[in-house]
Design an enzyme around this catalytic site. Structure first.
Site, mmCIF file in Angstrom:
data_model
loop_
_atom_site.group_PDB
_atom_site.id
_atom_site.type_symbol
_atom_site.label_atom_id
_atom_site.label_comp_id
_atom_site.label_asym_id
_atom_site.label_seq_id
_atom_site.Cartn_x
_atom_site.Cartn_y
_atom_site.Cartn_z
ATOM 1 C CD GLU A 6 -4.337 6.503 2.547
ATOM 2 O OE1 GLU A 6 -4.189 5.279 2.762
ATOM 3 O OE2 GLU A 6 -3.400 7.322 2.619
ATOM 4 C CG HIS A 54 -1.628 1.256 1.503
ATOM 5 N ND1 HIS A 54 -2.871 1.529 0.991
ATOM 6 C CD2 HIS A 54 -1.264 2.354 2.229
ATOM 7 C CE1 HIS A 54 -3.259 2.732 1.390
ATOM 8 N NE2 HIS A 54 -2.297 3.260 2.147
ATOM 9 C CD GLU A 55 2.127 3.601 3.691
ATOM 10 O OE1 GLU A 55 2.528 4.678 3.199
ATOM 11 O OE2 GLU A 55 1.072 3.502 4.346
ATOM 12 C CG HIS A 76 0.334 6.233 -0.828
ATOM 13 N ND1 HIS A 76 -0.845 6.830 -1.212
ATOM 14 C CD2 HIS A 76 0.066 5.605 0.358
ATOM 15 C CE1 HIS A 76 -1.788 6.579 -0.318
ATOM 16 N NE2 HIS A 76 -1.260 5.833 0.652
#
Length: 365
Positions: free
Chosen positions: A275, A215-216, A219
Protein backbone atom coordinates in the site's frame (compact mmCIF):
# COMPACT_ATOMS: atom_id res chain seq x y z
CA UNK A 1 -48.92 -136.19 3.79
CA UNK A 2 -45.33 -136.27 4.87
CA UNK A 3 -44.52 -134.08 7.76
CA UNK A 4 -41.46 -132.00 7.89
CA UNK A 5 -39.34 -131.60 10.95
CA UNK A 6 -38.39 -128.16 11.96
CA UNK A 7 -34.68 -127.89 11.90
CA UNK A 8 -33.15 -125.81 14.62
CA UNK A 9 -30.51 -123.38 13.30
CA UNK A 10 -27.01 -124.12 14.24
CA UNK A 11 -25.53 -120.56 14.28
CA UNK A 12 -26.67 -119.58 17.76
CA UNK A 13 -24.27 -122.10 19.02
CA UNK A 14 -21.54 -120.56 16.96
CA UNK A 15 -22.16 -117.00 18.20
CA UNK A 16 -19.02 -115.20 19.38
CA UNK A 17 -19.45 -112.48 21.89
CA UNK A 18 -17.17 -109.55 21.25
CA UNK A 19 -16.77 -107.18 24.18
CA UNK A 20 -17.72 -103.55 23.32
CA UNK A 21 -15.29 -100.78 24.17
CA UNK A 22 -16.01 -98.64 27.14
CA UNK A 23 -16.97 -94.95 26.85
CA UNK A 24 -13.49 -93.93 27.88
CA UNK A 25 -11.85 -95.82 25.02
CA UNK A 26 -14.41 -95.03 22.35
CA UNK A 27 -13.12 -92.67 19.66
CA UNK A 28 -15.44 -91.80 16.79
CA UNK A 29 -13.99 -91.74 13.29
CA UNK A 30 -13.14 -88.30 11.94
CA UNK A 31 -12.44 -87.20 8.41
CA UNK A 32 -8.97 -85.80 7.97
CA UNK A 33 -9.36 -82.71 5.71
CA UNK A 34 -5.68 -82.87 4.83
CA UNK A 35 -6.23 -86.16 3.08
CA UNK A 36 -7.94 -85.66 -0.25
CA UNK A 37 -7.40 -88.55 -2.68
CA UNK A 38 -8.27 -86.54 -5.77
CA UNK A 39 -6.18 -83.41 -5.03
CA UNK A 40 -2.46 -82.76 -5.08
CA UNK A 41 -2.66 -79.76 -2.73
CA UNK A 42 -3.19 -79.48 0.96
CA UNK A 43 -6.36 -78.01 2.32
CA UNK A 44 -6.08 -74.48 3.68
CA UNK A 45 -7.40 -73.72 7.10
CA UNK A 46 -9.43 -70.46 6.89
CA UNK A 47 -9.97 -68.78 10.24
CA UNK A 48 -13.58 -68.51 11.24
CA UNK A 49 -14.66 -65.49 13.27
CA UNK A 50 -16.18 -66.33 16.58
CA UNK A 51 -19.90 -66.37 16.50
CA UNK A 52 -21.74 -63.87 18.57
CA UNK A 53 -23.89 -60.73 18.42
CA UNK A 54 -20.82 -58.45 18.38
CA UNK A 55 -19.88 -59.63 14.89
CA UNK A 56 -22.97 -57.88 13.57
CA UNK A 57 -22.50 -54.64 15.57
CA UNK A 58 -20.83 -51.95 13.37
CA UNK A 59 -19.95 -49.83 16.42
CA UNK A 60 -18.08 -52.73 17.98
CA UNK A 61 -16.26 -53.50 14.74
CA UNK A 62 -15.33 -49.81 14.37
CA UNK A 63 -13.97 -49.75 17.92
CA UNK A 64 -11.76 -52.76 17.12
CA UNK A 65 -10.34 -51.15 13.94
CA UNK A 66 -6.65 -50.31 13.90
CA UNK A 67 -5.64 -46.66 13.14
CA UNK A 68 -3.96 -45.94 9.82
CA UNK A 69 -1.44 -43.57 11.41
CA UNK A 70 0.21 -44.59 14.64
CA UNK A 71 3.15 -43.21 16.57
CA UNK A 72 5.18 -46.28 15.67
CA UNK A 73 4.56 -45.86 11.99
CA UNK A 74 5.38 -42.14 12.17
CA UNK A 75 8.66 -42.87 13.94
CA UNK A 76 9.48 -45.46 11.30
CA UNK A 77 8.76 -42.97 8.50
CA UNK A 78 10.78 -40.20 10.16
CA UNK A 79 13.79 -42.46 10.72
CA UNK A 80 13.70 -43.87 7.20
CA UNK A 81 16.68 -42.88 4.98
CA UNK A 82 14.26 -42.44 2.06
CA UNK A 83 12.36 -39.82 4.02
CA UNK A 84 15.59 -37.95 4.78
CA UNK A 85 16.52 -37.97 1.10
CA UNK A 86 13.12 -36.64 0.05
CA UNK A 87 13.26 -33.85 2.65
CA UNK A 88 16.76 -32.75 1.63
CA UNK A 89 15.88 -32.73 -2.09
CA UNK A 90 12.63 -30.87 -1.42
CA UNK A 91 14.38 -28.19 0.64
CA UNK A 92 17.11 -27.72 -1.97
CA UNK A 93 14.52 -27.50 -4.75
CA UNK A 94 12.43 -24.99 -2.80
CA UNK A 95 15.46 -22.80 -2.07
CA UNK A 96 16.54 -22.86 -5.73
CA UNK A 97 13.01 -22.04 -6.88
CA UNK A 98 12.74 -19.19 -4.37
CA UNK A 99 15.98 -17.44 -5.28
CA UNK A 100 15.39 -17.87 -9.01
CA UNK A 101 12.18 -15.81 -8.67
CA UNK A 102 13.49 -12.94 -6.52
CA UNK A 103 12.83 -9.37 -7.71
CA UNK A 104 13.81 -5.93 -6.44
CA UNK A 105 11.01 -3.40 -6.08
CA UNK A 106 12.35 -0.14 -7.56
CA UNK A 107 10.56 2.19 -5.14
CA UNK A 108 11.35 0.64 -1.77
CA UNK A 109 14.35 -1.47 -2.79
CA UNK A 110 12.95 -4.48 -0.92
CA UNK A 111 13.51 -7.99 -2.23
CA UNK A 112 10.41 -10.00 -2.97
CA UNK A 113 9.39 -13.44 -4.27
CA UNK A 114 7.17 -13.52 -7.38
CA UNK A 115 6.66 -16.64 -9.50
CA UNK A 116 3.51 -15.66 -11.45
CA UNK A 117 3.48 -14.00 -14.86
CA UNK A 118 1.17 -11.16 -15.87
CA UNK A 119 -0.77 -13.51 -18.16
CA UNK A 120 -1.50 -15.91 -15.30
CA UNK A 121 -2.68 -13.11 -13.04
CA UNK A 122 -4.95 -11.67 -15.73
CA UNK A 123 -6.53 -15.07 -16.33
CA UNK A 124 -7.25 -15.31 -12.61
CA UNK A 125 -8.85 -11.86 -12.52
CA UNK A 126 -11.39 -12.80 -15.23
CA UNK A 127 -13.14 -15.14 -12.81
CA UNK A 128 -13.10 -12.43 -10.16
CA UNK A 129 -14.77 -9.96 -12.53
CA UNK A 130 -17.65 -12.40 -13.12
CA UNK A 131 -18.05 -12.91 -9.38
CA UNK A 132 -18.19 -9.14 -8.72
CA UNK A 133 -20.81 -8.61 -11.41
CA UNK A 134 -22.89 -11.48 -10.02
CA UNK A 135 -22.74 -10.11 -6.46
CA UNK A 136 -23.67 -6.60 -7.57
CA UNK A 137 -26.69 -7.88 -9.51
CA UNK A 138 -27.76 -10.09 -6.62
CA UNK A 139 -27.59 -7.18 -4.15
CA UNK A 140 -29.93 -5.12 -6.33
CA UNK A 141 -27.38 -2.42 -7.21
CA UNK A 142 -27.05 -1.17 -10.75
CA UNK A 143 -24.28 -0.12 -13.12
CA UNK A 144 -24.22 3.50 -14.28
CA UNK A 145 -24.70 4.24 -17.96
CA UNK A 146 -22.19 6.14 -20.07
CA UNK A 147 -24.34 9.28 -20.11
CA UNK A 148 -24.31 9.53 -16.30
CA UNK A 149 -22.13 12.49 -15.10
CA UNK A 150 -20.42 10.27 -12.53
CA UNK A 151 -19.38 7.79 -15.21
CA UNK A 152 -18.17 10.66 -17.40
CA UNK A 153 -16.03 11.97 -14.53
CA UNK A 154 -14.34 8.60 -13.97
CA UNK A 155 -13.66 8.24 -17.71
CA UNK A 156 -12.04 11.69 -17.90
CA UNK A 157 -9.65 10.84 -15.07
CA UNK A 158 -8.76 7.46 -16.56
CA UNK A 159 -8.16 9.08 -19.95
CA UNK A 160 -5.33 11.09 -18.40
CA UNK A 161 -3.95 8.34 -16.15
CA UNK A 162 -3.82 5.50 -18.69
CA UNK A 163 -1.12 7.13 -20.90
CA UNK A 164 1.19 7.66 -17.88
CA UNK A 165 0.54 4.15 -16.52
CA UNK A 166 2.63 2.37 -19.14
CA UNK A 167 -0.30 -0.01 -19.74
CA UNK A 168 -1.88 1.52 -22.83
CA UNK A 169 -2.20 -1.89 -24.47
CA UNK A 170 -4.44 -3.29 -21.73
CA UNK A 171 -8.12 -3.89 -22.48
CA UNK A 172 -9.47 -1.19 -20.20
CA UNK A 173 -13.06 -1.55 -19.01
CA UNK A 174 -14.53 1.09 -16.69
CA UNK A 175 -17.50 0.23 -14.48
CA UNK A 176 -19.19 2.53 -11.96
CA UNK A 177 -21.54 0.86 -9.46
CA UNK A 178 -24.39 2.92 -8.04
CA UNK A 179 -23.93 2.14 -4.34
CA UNK A 180 -23.79 5.25 -2.12
CA UNK A 181 -23.02 3.21 1.01
CA UNK A 182 -19.78 1.69 -0.31
CA UNK A 183 -16.63 3.85 -0.35
CA UNK A 184 -14.28 1.84 -2.53
CA UNK A 185 -12.54 1.55 -5.89
CA UNK A 186 -10.13 -1.01 -7.34
CA UNK A 187 -8.43 -1.93 -10.60
CA UNK A 188 -8.04 -5.62 -11.37
CA UNK A 189 -5.20 -6.95 -13.55
CA UNK A 190 -5.95 -6.57 -17.23
CA UNK A 191 -7.46 -3.08 -16.90
CA UNK A 192 -10.81 -3.82 -15.19
CA UNK A 193 -11.76 -0.65 -13.27
CA UNK A 194 -14.52 -0.68 -10.62
CA UNK A 195 -15.62 2.47 -8.80
CA UNK A 196 -18.44 2.65 -6.25
CA UNK A 197 -20.48 5.84 -6.27
CA UNK A 198 -20.04 6.24 -2.49
CA UNK A 199 -16.39 7.22 -3.11
CA UNK A 200 -17.17 10.23 -5.28
CA UNK A 201 -18.43 12.58 -2.51
CA UNK A 202 -15.19 12.01 -0.57
CA UNK A 203 -13.06 12.51 -3.71
CA UNK A 204 -15.01 15.75 -4.41
CA UNK A 205 -13.22 16.46 -7.70
CA UNK A 206 -11.05 14.88 -10.38
CA UNK A 207 -7.86 15.50 -8.40
CA UNK A 208 -9.14 13.48 -5.46
CA UNK A 209 -10.41 10.76 -7.78
CA UNK A 210 -7.02 10.66 -9.52
CA UNK A 211 -5.43 10.02 -6.11
CA UNK A 212 -7.46 6.84 -5.67
CA UNK A 213 -7.31 5.57 -9.24
CA UNK A 214 -3.59 6.31 -9.51
CA UNK A 215 -3.05 4.31 -6.33
CA UNK A 216 -5.06 1.35 -7.70
CA UNK A 217 -3.30 1.42 -11.08
CA UNK A 218 0.03 1.44 -9.24
CA UNK A 219 -0.82 -1.94 -7.66
CA UNK A 220 -0.98 -3.44 -11.15
CA UNK A 221 2.13 -1.63 -12.36
CA UNK A 222 4.14 -2.98 -9.42
CA UNK A 223 2.73 -6.52 -9.76
CA UNK A 224 1.36 -6.62 -6.22
CA UNK A 225 -1.38 -9.13 -7.06
CA UNK A 226 1.17 -11.64 -8.37
CA UNK A 227 3.30 -11.04 -5.28
CA UNK A 228 0.36 -11.81 -2.98
CA UNK A 229 -0.40 -14.99 -4.91
CA UNK A 230 3.25 -16.02 -4.66
CA UNK A 231 3.29 -15.28 -0.93
CA UNK A 232 0.36 -17.63 -0.39
CA UNK A 233 2.50 -20.50 -1.70
CA UNK A 234 5.08 -20.01 1.02
CA UNK A 235 2.38 -19.55 3.67
CA UNK A 236 0.66 -22.80 2.68
CA UNK A 237 3.97 -24.68 2.72
CA UNK A 238 4.68 -23.51 6.27
CA UNK A 239 1.12 -24.27 7.39
CA UNK A 240 1.06 -27.83 6.05
CA UNK A 241 4.54 -28.42 7.40
CA UNK A 242 3.21 -27.62 10.86
CA UNK A 243 0.33 -30.04 10.31
CA UNK A 244 2.77 -32.77 9.24
CA UNK A 245 5.03 -32.19 12.24
CA UNK A 246 2.05 -32.55 14.58
CA UNK A 247 1.15 -35.84 12.89
CA UNK A 248 -2.20 -34.50 11.77
CA UNK A 249 -3.48 -34.70 15.35
CA UNK A 250 -3.92 -30.94 15.71
CA UNK A 251 -5.02 -30.19 12.19
CA UNK A 252 -7.92 -27.92 13.14
CA UNK A 253 -5.95 -25.93 15.70
CA UNK A 254 -2.97 -25.67 13.37
CA UNK A 255 -5.10 -24.39 10.52
CA UNK A 256 -6.81 -21.78 12.68
CA UNK A 257 -4.05 -20.52 14.96
CA UNK A 258 -1.21 -21.25 12.51
CA UNK A 259 -2.98 -19.53 9.64
CA UNK A 260 -3.83 -16.53 11.83
CA UNK A 261 -0.25 -16.25 13.09
CA UNK A 262 1.26 -16.50 9.59
CA UNK A 263 -1.20 -13.91 8.32
CA UNK A 264 -0.30 -11.56 11.17
CA UNK A 265 3.45 -12.04 10.76
CA UNK A 266 3.77 -12.09 6.96
CA UNK A 267 0.64 -11.24 4.94
CA UNK A 268 -0.43 -8.08 6.72
CA UNK A 269 3.03 -6.45 6.90
CA UNK A 270 3.50 -7.25 3.22
CA UNK A 271 0.12 -5.67 2.49
CA UNK A 272 1.14 -2.46 4.29
CA UNK A 273 4.39 -2.32 2.29
CA UNK A 274 2.46 -2.73 -0.95
CA UNK A 275 0.00 0.00 0.00
CA UNK A 276 2.82 2.39 0.80
CA UNK A 277 4.53 1.63 -2.53
CA UNK A 278 1.24 2.15 -4.38
CA UNK A 279 0.79 5.50 -2.63
CA UNK A 280 4.20 6.68 -3.87
CA UNK A 281 3.80 5.39 -7.42
CA UNK A 282 0.25 6.72 -7.69
CA UNK A 283 1.34 10.14 -6.42
CA UNK A 284 4.07 10.37 -9.06
CA UNK A 285 1.68 9.20 -11.78
CA UNK A 286 -1.01 11.76 -10.96
CA UNK A 287 1.67 14.48 -10.85
CA UNK A 288 2.95 13.39 -14.28
CA UNK A 289 -0.64 13.55 -15.57
CA UNK A 290 -0.74 17.18 -14.32
CA UNK A 291 -3.11 16.60 -11.43
CA UNK A 292 -2.36 18.52 -8.24
CA UNK A 293 -0.56 16.11 -5.86
CA UNK A 294 -1.24 18.41 -2.90
CA UNK A 295 -4.92 17.48 -3.11
CA UNK A 296 -3.97 13.90 -2.25
CA UNK A 297 -3.40 15.11 1.31
CA UNK A 298 -6.92 16.53 1.46
CA UNK A 299 -8.41 13.30 0.12
CA UNK A 300 -6.76 11.10 2.75
CA UNK A 301 -7.73 13.56 5.49
CA UNK A 302 -11.37 13.26 4.43
CA UNK A 303 -10.98 9.49 4.27
CA UNK A 304 -9.62 9.49 7.82
CA UNK A 305 -12.71 11.34 9.06
CA UNK A 306 -14.99 8.95 7.16
CA UNK A 307 -13.30 5.85 8.59
CA UNK A 308 -13.69 6.48 12.29
CA UNK A 309 -12.84 3.56 14.52
CA UNK A 310 -10.39 1.88 12.16
CA UNK A 311 -8.39 -1.04 13.63
CA UNK A 312 -4.78 -0.59 14.78
CA UNK A 313 -2.26 -0.52 11.95
CA UNK A 314 -0.59 -3.80 13.02
CA UNK A 315 -3.92 -5.60 12.63
CA UNK A 316 -4.64 -4.14 9.20
CA UNK A 317 -3.36 -4.75 5.68
CA UNK A 318 -3.32 -0.97 5.13
CA UNK A 319 -1.28 1.72 6.86
CA UNK A 320 -3.24 4.04 9.08
CA UNK A 321 -4.52 7.20 7.46
CA UNK A 322 -2.36 9.27 9.84
CA UNK A 323 0.88 7.52 8.77
CA UNK A 324 -0.25 7.61 5.16
CA UNK A 325 -0.69 11.40 5.28
CA UNK A 326 2.73 11.81 6.88
CA UNK A 327 4.42 9.75 4.14
CA UNK A 328 2.68 11.65 1.37
CA UNK A 329 3.83 14.90 2.96
CA UNK A 330 7.43 13.62 2.82
CA UNK A 331 7.06 12.73 -0.87
CA UNK A 332 5.31 15.98 -1.81
CA UNK A 333 8.42 18.01 -2.88
CA UNK A 334 9.38 15.29 -5.35
CA UNK A 335 5.81 15.06 -6.65
CA UNK A 336 5.61 18.83 -7.21
CA UNK A 337 8.93 18.74 -9.00
CA UNK A 338 7.69 15.96 -11.28
CA UNK A 339 4.58 17.96 -12.11
CA UNK A 340 6.66 20.96 -13.12
CA UNK A 341 8.86 18.77 -15.30
CA UNK A 342 5.90 17.08 -16.98
CA UNK A 343 4.75 18.42 -20.32
CA UNK A 344 1.20 17.31 -19.42
CA UNK A 345 0.90 15.49 -22.73
CA UNK A 346 0.25 12.14 -21.13
CA UNK A 347 3.71 10.62 -21.51
CA UNK A 348 4.55 7.52 -19.45
CA UNK A 349 8.01 8.68 -18.33
CA UNK A 350 7.73 7.52 -14.71
CA UNK A 351 5.97 4.24 -15.63
CA UNK A 352 8.65 3.43 -18.21
CA UNK A 353 11.39 4.24 -15.71
CA UNK A 354 9.71 1.99 -13.14
CA UNK A 355 9.46 -0.96 -15.54
CA UNK A 356 13.09 -0.60 -16.66
CA UNK A 357 14.23 -0.53 -13.05
CA UNK A 358 12.13 -3.64 -12.33
CA UNK A 359 13.85 -5.55 -15.13
CA UNK A 360 17.34 -4.45 -14.05
CA UNK A 361 16.61 -4.97 -10.35
CA UNK A 362 17.75 -1.50 -9.29
CA UNK A 363 16.17 1.14 -7.11
CA UNK A 364 14.87 4.51 -8.21
CA UNK A 365 14.40 7.50 -5.93
Amino acid sequence: MQSHRLLRPIWPSLTVRVPLPSASTFRPLRFDPRFRPFSQTHCRHWPHPPRGPRNYDPHYQLSQAQPLITSGRLRKIVRSPSTHTVIVLSVLGAVAFYFSNIQTVPVSGRRRFNCFSDETVEATSDAQVKRIIYEVERSGARFLDDWDPRMAMVKRVMKRLIPVSGMENAKWEITVIDDPRTVNAFVLPGGKVFVFSGLLPIARNEHGLATVLGHEIAHNLAGHVAERMSGQIGTNILLYSLIFLTGGLAILGTQFFGGWALDLLFSRPMGRMQESEADYIGLMMMAEACYDPQQALGFWQRMERAQQGEPPEWLSTHPSNFNRIQKIGEWMPKALEKRQESDCQGTSAFADLFRQAMVRGVRIE
